[in-house]
Design a protein around this motif. Sequence first.
Motif, PDB file in Angstrom:
ATOM      1  N   ALA A   1       0.830  -1.199   0.000  1.00  0.00           N
ATOM      2  CA  ALA A   1       0.000   0.000   0.000  1.00  0.00           C
ATOM      3  C   ALA A   1       0.868   1.253   0.000  1.00  0.00           C
ATOM      4  N   HIS A   2       0.314   2.335  -0.515  1.00  0.00           N
ATOM      5  CA  HIS A   2       1.031   3.603  -0.603  1.00  0.00           C
ATOM      6  C   HIS A   2       0.851   4.432   0.663  1.00  0.00           C
ATOM      7  N   PHE A   3       1.889   5.204   1.011  1.00  0.00           N
ATOM      8  CA  PHE A   3       1.704   6.162   2.100  1.00  0.00           C
ATOM      9  C   PHE A   3       2.668   7.333   1.975  1.00  0.00           C
ATOM     10  N   THR A   4       2.181   8.455   2.460  1.00  0.00           N
ATOM     11  CA  THR A   4       2.960   9.682   2.529  1.00  0.00           C
ATOM     12  C   THR A   4       3.023  10.101   3.993  1.00  0.00           C
ATOM     13  N   ILE A   5       4.011  10.900   4.346  1.00  0.00           N
ATOM     14  CA  ILE A   5       4.181  11.330   5.731  1.00  0.00           C
ATOM     15  C   ILE A   5       4.449  12.828   5.769  1.00  0.00           C
ATOM     16  N   HIS A   6       3.678  13.556   6.585  1.00  0.00           N
ATOM     17  CA  HIS A   6       3.998  14.961   6.834  1.00  0.00           C
ATOM     18  C   HIS A   6       5.372  15.010   7.514  1.00  0.00           C
ATOM     19  N   ALA A   7       6.313  15.638   6.888  1.00  0.00           N
ATOM     20  CA  ALA A   7       7.660  15.700   7.458  1.00  0.00           C
ATOM     21  C   ALA A   7       8.421  16.873   6.852  1.00  0.00           C
ATOM     22  N   GLY A   8       9.247  17.509   7.688  1.00  0.00           N
ATOM     23  CA  GLY A   8      10.071  18.594   7.187  1.00  0.00           C
ATOM     24  C   GLY A   8       9.305  19.869   6.937  1.00  0.00           C
ATOM     25  N   GLU A   9       8.253  20.111   7.738  1.00  0.00           N
ATOM     26  CA  GLU A   9       7.508  21.365   7.651  1.00  0.00           C
ATOM     27  C   GLU A   9       7.923  22.259   8.814  1.00  0.00           C
ATOM     28  N   ALA A  10       7.457  21.938  10.012  1.00  0.00           N
ATOM     29  CA  ALA A  10       7.822  22.723  11.195  1.00  0.00           C
ATOM     30  C   ALA A  10       9.056  22.158  11.880  1.00  0.00           C
ATOM     31  N   PHE A  11       9.435  20.941  11.509  1.00  0.00           N
ATOM     32  CA  PHE A  11      10.603  20.297  12.097  1.00  0.00           C
ATOM     33  C   PHE A  11      11.584  20.020  10.970  1.00  0.00           C
ATOM     34  N   GLY A  12      12.822  19.730  11.302  1.00  0.00           N
ATOM     35  CA  GLY A  12      13.860  19.698  10.290  1.00  0.00           C
ATOM     36  C   GLY A  12      14.230  18.339   9.739  1.00  0.00           C
ATOM     37  N   LEU A  13      15.511  18.203   9.427  1.00  0.00           N
ATOM     38  CA  LEU A  13      16.019  17.029   8.735  1.00  0.00           C
ATOM     39  C   LEU A  13      15.770  15.710   9.465  1.00  0.00           C
TER      40      LEU A  13
ATOM     41  N   GLY B   1       9.854   4.441   5.490  1.00  0.00           N
ATOM     42  CA  GLY B   1       9.716   4.057   4.087  1.00  0.00           C
ATOM     43  C   GLY B   1       8.684   4.831   3.306  1.00  0.00           C
ATOM     44  N   ALA B   2       8.534   6.128   3.592  1.00  0.00           N
ATOM     45  CA  ALA B   2       7.512   6.935   2.924  1.00  0.00           C
ATOM     46  C   ALA B   2       7.711   6.978   1.415  1.00  0.00           C
ATOM     47  N   ASP B   3       6.594   6.857   0.692  1.00  0.00           N
ATOM     48  CA  ASP B   3       6.630   7.018  -0.765  1.00  0.00           C
ATOM     49  C   ASP B   3       6.809   8.484  -1.150  1.00  0.00           C
ATOM     50  N   ARG B   4       6.199   9.385  -0.346  1.00  0.00           N
ATOM     51  CA  ARG B   4       6.274  10.823  -0.614  1.00  0.00           C
ATOM     52  C   ARG B   4       6.446  11.558   0.706  1.00  0.00           C
ATOM     53  N   LEU B   5       6.864  12.823   0.602  1.00  0.00           N
ATOM     54  CA  LEU B   5       7.006  13.670   1.781  1.00  0.00           C
ATOM     55  C   LEU B   5       5.973  14.795   1.734  1.00  0.00           C
ATOM     56  N   GLY B   6       5.140  14.871   2.776  1.00  0.00           N
ATOM     57  CA  GLY B   6       4.208  15.978   2.908  1.00  0.00           C
ATOM     58  C   GLY B   6       4.966  17.222   3.313  1.00  0.00           C
ATOM     59  N   HIS B   7       5.060  18.181   2.436  1.00  0.00           N
ATOM     60  CA  HIS B   7       5.841  19.408   2.575  1.00  0.00           C
ATOM     61  C   HIS B   7       7.309  19.123   2.248  1.00  0.00           C
ATOM     62  N   GLY B   8       8.104  18.662   3.219  1.00  0.00           N
ATOM     63  CA  GLY B   8       9.512  18.376   2.951  1.00  0.00           C
ATOM     64  C   GLY B   8      10.358  19.601   2.703  1.00  0.00           C
ATOM     65  N   VAL B   9       9.821  20.789   3.045  1.00  0.00           N
ATOM     66  CA  VAL B   9      10.499  22.036   2.694  1.00  0.00           C
ATOM     67  C   VAL B   9      11.865  22.165   3.366  1.00  0.00           C
ATOM     68  N   ARG B  10      12.042  21.566   4.536  1.00  0.00           N
ATOM     69  CA  ARG B  10      13.275  21.713   5.281  1.00  0.00           C
ATOM     70  C   ARG B  10      14.414  20.860   4.732  1.00  0.00           C
ATOM     71  N   ILE B  11      14.179  20.172   3.616  1.00  0.00           N
ATOM     72  CA  ILE B  11      15.281  19.462   2.969  1.00  0.00           C
ATOM     73  C   ILE B  11      16.363  20.448   2.526  1.00  0.00           C
ATOM     74  N   VAL B  12      15.991  21.726   2.384  1.00  0.00           N
ATOM     75  CA  VAL B  12      16.994  22.729   1.994  1.00  0.00           C
ATOM     76  C   VAL B  12      18.044  22.927   3.080  1.00  0.00           C
ATOM     77  N   ASP B  13      17.762  22.494   4.305  1.00  0.00           N
ATOM     78  CA  ASP B  13      18.773  22.593   5.364  1.00  0.00           C
ATOM     79  C   ASP B  13      19.966  21.695   5.088  1.00  0.00           C
TER      80      ASP B  13
END
Length: 374
Positions: free
Chosen positions: A210-222, A233-245
């Motif tokens: 089954a597929h799943f995404t996880i909210h991560a890297g929005e208000a918290f970091g790497l 093992g997330a298929d996608r990252l919800g937001h993930g904006v903090r990957i720029v760190d």
Amino acid sequence: MTDDGFAPAPALSPDLVRRAPKALLHDHLDGGLRPQTIIELAAEAGYDALPSTDAEELGRWFRDSADSGSLERYLETFSHTVAVMQSADQLRRVARECALDLAADGVVYAESRFAPELHVEGGLSLPEVVEAVLAGLREGEAEAAAQGTPIRMVSLLTAMRHAAMSDEIAELAVRYRDQGVGGFDIAGAEAGFPPSRHLSAFEYLRRENAHFTIHAGEAFGLPSIWEAIQWCGADRLGHGVRIVDDITGPTGTGGDEPTLGRLAAYVRDRRIPLEMCPTSNLQTGAAESVAAHPISLLKDLRFRVTVNTDNRLMSGTSMSREMQLLVDEAGWTLDDLRWATINAMKSAFIPFDERLAIIERVVKPGYAALAAAT
């Protein structure tokens, strides 16, 4: 003419952007209600805690309350929307209107996520919650098609980080995956609630293919991103904006060229989709402006970037508005919008042949027609 002798790219009008085919991966059902619908459902249910019963004022209250710069304060606004989503009829209406509103905005594919555990206060069982939402989405799809604005709607079932129902919600996602549920998600405040707390749910989903995404890297970091990918093992990252760190260079951390750290390189190399939501990130303090939002840097570095709304009511936004802001404030072109849309379709939680059909029959012809018109 520009300094290099080329004519500047033509401006993209709001009408053109609105007509562009769009794919939406990150949109919360309880964050996208029409203000008038909230007022009417509250009156029917005897809910008298709304800050206003005027639709325009209520919509403004949601936007202003969400502009605090705090994710925790942002999440508080949901108490009112969830309060009027406690019966099958309420859920069906909200889901139907979600499909219609997105279709009217040019969205041709959308995944609407909601947390079933938040909608049982009126006596519904978890399966009844899911079935009501799926029924509403089907009704909305049918009406949109009849109006000449077809849309494909899929739902994601969300578990709350601070609760202990992720195993049960994951089982629901698998149970209803052939009836319109595309996958699973966890949401809520990141700090203090790492995704690894829900590891058994993710292990179950992987065993069930089954597929799943996880909210991560929005208000918290790497660390949140790393756990979501490498532990869960997330298929996608919800937001993930903090990957720029994990990127040095023109981002302000020194150097002339961007250099990717190990985690950022892994995310890019594995083509892990980033469900990015510019306006929402401004409200929660994850970015300072659309012009400075990491989405453009990540686009230029060819991460698998997608554009999303998150919560249309709280952000006073739509897919057209998100795209227009990127055009007007960050210099995005029609080709950029097309690229991000195809990224989203490649990353959708539906079978490959269905993704490909939407890309080849809807997205590419739609953007080709717009390009010819500019």
